[in-house]
Scaffold this motif. Structure first.
Motif, PDB file in Angstrom:
ATOM      1  N   PRO A  35       2.373 -71.706   1.760  1.00 17.95           N
ATOM      2  CA  PRO A  35       0.923 -72.237   1.848  1.00 17.95           C
ATOM      3  C   PRO A  35       0.351 -72.877   3.061  1.00 17.95           C
ATOM      4  N   ALA A  36       1.393 -73.782   3.580  1.00 20.87           N
ATOM      5  CA  ALA A  36       1.017 -74.443   4.775  1.00 20.87           C
ATOM      6  C   ALA A  36       0.931 -73.511   6.045  1.00 20.87           C
ATOM      7  N   ARG A  37       1.908 -72.398   5.899  1.00 27.50           N
ATOM      8  CA  ARG A  37       1.936 -71.722   7.265  1.00 27.50           C
ATOM      9  C   ARG A  37       0.562 -70.845   7.340  1.00 27.50           C
ATOM     10  N   LEU A  38       0.087 -70.303   5.712  1.00 22.69           N
ATOM     11  CA  LEU A  38      -0.904 -69.310   5.746  1.00 22.69           C
ATOM     12  C   LEU A  38      -2.427 -70.229   6.293  1.00 22.69           C
ATOM     13  N   CYS A  39      -2.266 -71.714   6.062  1.00 22.82           N
ATOM     14  CA  CYS A  39      -3.352 -72.499   6.511  1.00 22.82           C
ATOM     15  C   CYS A  39      -3.257 -72.510   7.954  1.00 22.82           C
ATOM     16  N   ALA A  40      -2.189 -72.369   8.500  1.00 19.66           N
ATOM     17  CA  ALA A  40      -2.124 -72.271  10.114  1.00 19.66           C
ATOM     18  C   ALA A  40      -2.471 -71.104  10.585  1.00 19.66           C
ATOM     19  N   VAL A  41      -1.982 -70.018   9.836  1.00 17.55           N
ATOM     20  CA  VAL A  41      -2.810 -68.547  10.287  1.00 17.55           C
ATOM     21  C   VAL A  41      -4.200 -68.459  10.358  1.00 17.55           C
ATOM     22  N   ALA A  42      -5.010 -69.442   9.014  1.00 16.62           N
ATOM     23  CA  ALA A  42      -6.651 -69.380   9.199  1.00 16.62           C
ATOM     24  C   ALA A  42      -6.898 -70.061  10.451  1.00 16.62           C
ATOM     25  N   VAL A  43      -6.492 -70.988  11.102  1.00 13.79           N
ATOM     26  CA  VAL A  43      -6.732 -71.828  12.160  1.00 13.79           C
ATOM     27  C   VAL A  43      -6.592 -70.814  13.455  1.00 13.79           C
ATOM     28  N   LYS A  44      -5.600 -70.104  13.234  1.00 14.97           N
ATOM     29  CA  LYS A  44      -5.287 -69.026  14.550  1.00 14.97           C
ATOM     30  C   LYS A  44      -6.554 -67.936  14.380  1.00 14.97           C
ATOM     31  N   LEU A  45      -6.824 -67.386  13.239  1.00 17.79           N
ATOM     32  CA  LEU A  45      -7.860 -66.356  13.163  1.00 17.79           C
ATOM     33  C   LEU A  45      -9.339 -66.777  13.356  1.00 17.79           C
ATOM     34  N   LEU A  46      -9.597 -68.108  12.995  1.00 17.43           N
ATOM     35  CA  LEU A  46     -10.782 -68.299  12.581  1.00 17.43           C
ATOM     36  C   LEU A  46     -11.427 -69.609  13.885  1.00 17.43           C
ATOM     37  N   PRO A  47     -12.955 -69.640  13.686  1.00 17.56           N
ATOM     38  CA  PRO A  47     -13.171 -70.770  14.543  1.00 17.56           C
ATOM     39  C   PRO A  47     -13.193 -72.130  13.709  1.00 17.56           C
ATOM     40  N   VAL A  48     -12.021 -72.624  13.234  1.00 16.31           N
ATOM     41  CA  VAL A  48     -11.945 -73.647  12.375  1.00 16.31           C
ATOM     42  C   VAL A  48     -11.079 -74.508  12.999  1.00 16.31           C
ATOM     43  N   VAL A  49     -10.876 -75.920  12.624  1.00 16.17           N
ATOM     44  CA  VAL A  49      -9.936 -76.697  13.257  1.00 16.17           C
ATOM     45  C   VAL A  49      -8.934 -77.158  12.048  1.00 16.17           C
ATOM     46  N   GLY A  50      -9.099 -76.849  10.878  1.00 16.42           N
ATOM     47  CA  GLY A  50      -8.010 -77.006   9.864  1.00 16.42           C
ATOM     48  C   GLY A  50      -8.543 -76.069   8.637  1.00 16.42           C
ATOM     49  N   ALA A  51      -7.480 -76.276   7.752  1.00 16.27           N
ATOM     50  CA  ALA A  51      -7.478 -75.431   6.568  1.00 16.27           C
ATOM     51  C   ALA A  51      -6.509 -76.032   5.508  1.00 16.27           C
ATOM     52  N   CYS A  57      -7.194 -76.956 -11.313  1.00  9.50           N
ATOM     53  CA  CYS A  57      -6.652 -77.805 -12.512  1.00  9.50           C
ATOM     54  C   CYS A  57      -7.693 -78.455 -13.375  1.00  9.50           C
ATOM     55  N   ASN A  58      -7.291 -78.685 -14.667  1.00  9.02           N
ATOM     56  CA  ASN A  58      -8.285 -79.463 -15.147  1.00  9.02           C
ATOM     57  C   ASN A  58      -8.409 -81.035 -14.538  1.00  9.02           C
ATOM     58  N   GLY A  59      -9.567 -81.453 -14.115  1.00  2.00           N
ATOM     59  CA  GLY A  59      -9.661 -82.855 -13.740  1.00  2.00           C
ATOM     60  C   GLY A  59      -9.487 -82.802 -12.199  1.00  2.00           C
ATOM     61  N   ILE A  60      -8.457 -82.955 -11.496  1.00  2.00           N
ATOM     62  CA  ILE A  60      -8.357 -83.201  -9.909  1.00  2.00           C
ATOM     63  C   ILE A  60      -7.535 -81.963  -9.532  1.00  2.00           C
ATOM     64  N   PRO A  61      -8.232 -81.319  -8.585  1.00  3.61           N
ATOM     65  CA  PRO A  61      -7.427 -80.166  -7.963  1.00  3.61           C
ATOM     66  C   PRO A  61      -6.276 -80.582  -7.184  1.00  3.61           C
ATOM     67  N   VAL A  62      -5.033 -79.678  -7.273  1.00  2.05           N
ATOM     68  CA  VAL A  62      -3.672 -80.044  -6.688  1.00  2.05           C
ATOM     69  C   VAL A  62      -3.698 -79.253  -5.440  1.00  2.05           C
ATOM     70  N   ARG A  63      -3.543 -80.263  -4.263  1.00  2.00           N
ATOM     71  CA  ARG A  63      -3.504 -79.716  -3.134  1.00  2.00           C
ATOM     72  C   ARG A  63      -2.037 -79.210  -2.879  1.00  2.00           C
ATOM     73  N   LEU A  64      -1.784 -77.943  -2.192  1.00  2.00           N
ATOM     74  CA  LEU A  64      -0.483 -77.409  -2.038  1.00  2.00           C
ATOM     75  C   LEU A  64       0.093 -77.181  -0.638  1.00  2.00           C
ATOM     76  N   GLY A  65      -0.922 -77.260   0.289  1.00  2.00           N
ATOM     77  CA  GLY A  65      -0.486 -77.257   1.660  1.00  2.00           C
ATOM     78  C   GLY A  65      -1.925 -77.482   2.343  1.00  2.00           C
ATOM     79  N   ALA A  66      -1.559 -77.536   3.561  1.00  2.00           N
ATOM     80  CA  ALA A  66      -2.634 -77.831   4.862  1.00  2.00           C
ATOM     81  C   ALA A  66      -2.287 -77.505   6.028  1.00  2.00           C
ATOM     82  N   SER A  67      -2.986 -77.329   7.148  1.00  2.00           N
ATOM     83  CA  SER A  67      -2.556 -76.884   8.555  1.00  2.00           C
ATOM     84  C   SER A  67      -2.301 -78.155   9.231  1.00  2.00           C
ATOM     85  N   SER A  68      -2.666 -79.430   8.732  1.00  2.00           N
ATOM     86  CA  SER A  68      -2.327 -80.533   9.409  1.00  2.00           C
ATOM     87  C   SER A  68      -2.701 -81.966   8.605  1.00  2.00           C
ATOM     88  N   ALA A  69      -2.406 -83.105   8.998  1.00  2.00           N
ATOM     89  CA  ALA A  69      -2.589 -84.181   8.214  1.00  2.00           C
ATOM     90  C   ALA A  69      -4.104 -84.420   7.865  1.00  2.00           C
TER      91      ALA A  69
END
Length: 246
Positions: A35-51, A57-69
């Motif tokens: 998941p974190a590596r694919l977020c890094a891919v998105a930053v490489k491929l797109l004009p974005v600074v993070g992913a 989930c019911n209630g609060i979504p669960v973060r599984l990965g990110a490209s940066s802090a």
């Protein structure tokens, strides 16, 4: 002189290039790193600074990965507010593009979300649903530091990364745990969010309320203190904070 590519050829070439980038970044990765590596891919491929990627989930979504802090923090902001493009993308199963969170329609649609993310330096957010026509399992959220729309090729690349992310979340094998057994790789990624659901249970018991009300109380306390729901949940579980006082 080489003839220009037809539109369908150009699409195919762009897809092949994107797939090559994805393959390079995820090569030799353990399932839990995908998941974190694919977020890094998105930053490489797109004009974005993070992913970031979050599981619905019911209630609060669960973060599984990110490209940066920073992207991880933005995912927690969305989870704390309980509103934003991700919510609509996960419900409708279609991309939701907030192209300008500094003015206009997007600000009126999500005023608190716009205020929070622009304060963190983000001015556009694109949310891609993860799943298929029958179910959405989460979202891939892309963060941009300037307003702007995604071009058609960029949107296709974003959807391609989302499709690979969906495959990772639903089809990757189990991986070895430290005791020599095998365990679902997603379990390790969601460990810190276990505290959120433990805190919700504690709030339910303390206040005699149902889960939805407990989530709302947790979010309200986090918002009032300018913190994330995850931070407040940690203090509730460690008994440094009670939501039946203050």
């Amino acid at each position: 002189m080489q003839a220009p590519l037809r539109s369908e050829e150009a699409v195919a070439v762009d897809a092949v290039k994107a797939i090559d980038v994805i393959a390079e970044v995820v090569r030799d990765a353990r399932p839990g790193e995908i998941p974190a590596r694919l977020c890094a891919v998105a930053v490489k491929l797109l004009p974005v600074v993070g992913a970031s990627v979050s599981l619905r989930c019911n209630g609060i979504p669960v973060r599984l990965g990110a490209s940066s802090a920073e992207a991880s923090y933005l995912a927690e902001v969305q989870a704390t507010l309980g509103d934003g493009p991700w919510r609509y993308a996960s419900r409708a199963g279609t991309p939701v593009l907030a192209c300008d969170l500094t003015s206009g329609r997007d600000v009126y649609r999500w005023p608190m979300f716009a205020h929070q993310v622009t304060a963190a330096g983000v001015q556009a957010v694109y949310s891609m649903p993860l799943g298929d026509d029958s179910v959405t399992v989460g979202t891939l959220d892309l963060y941009r530091d300037t307003p702007g729309e995604l071009t058609e090729p960029e949107l296709r690349r974003a959807l391609l990364v989302a499709a690979v992310m969906t495959l990772a979340l639903t089809a990757l094998p189990r991986e070895e745990n430290g005791s020599g057994g095998r365990e679902p790789w997603l379990g390790g990624l969601a460990t810190e969010h276990d505290e959120v659901y433990q805190a919700i249970g504690m709030i339910m018991a303390q206040l005699g309320i149902d889960a939805d009300e407990a989530v709302a109380r947790l979010r309200a306390r986090a918002f009032a203190q300018d913190r994330t729901a995850l931070e407040v949940a940690h203090d509730v579980v460690s008994r440094r904070e009670r939501l039946d006082v203050g």
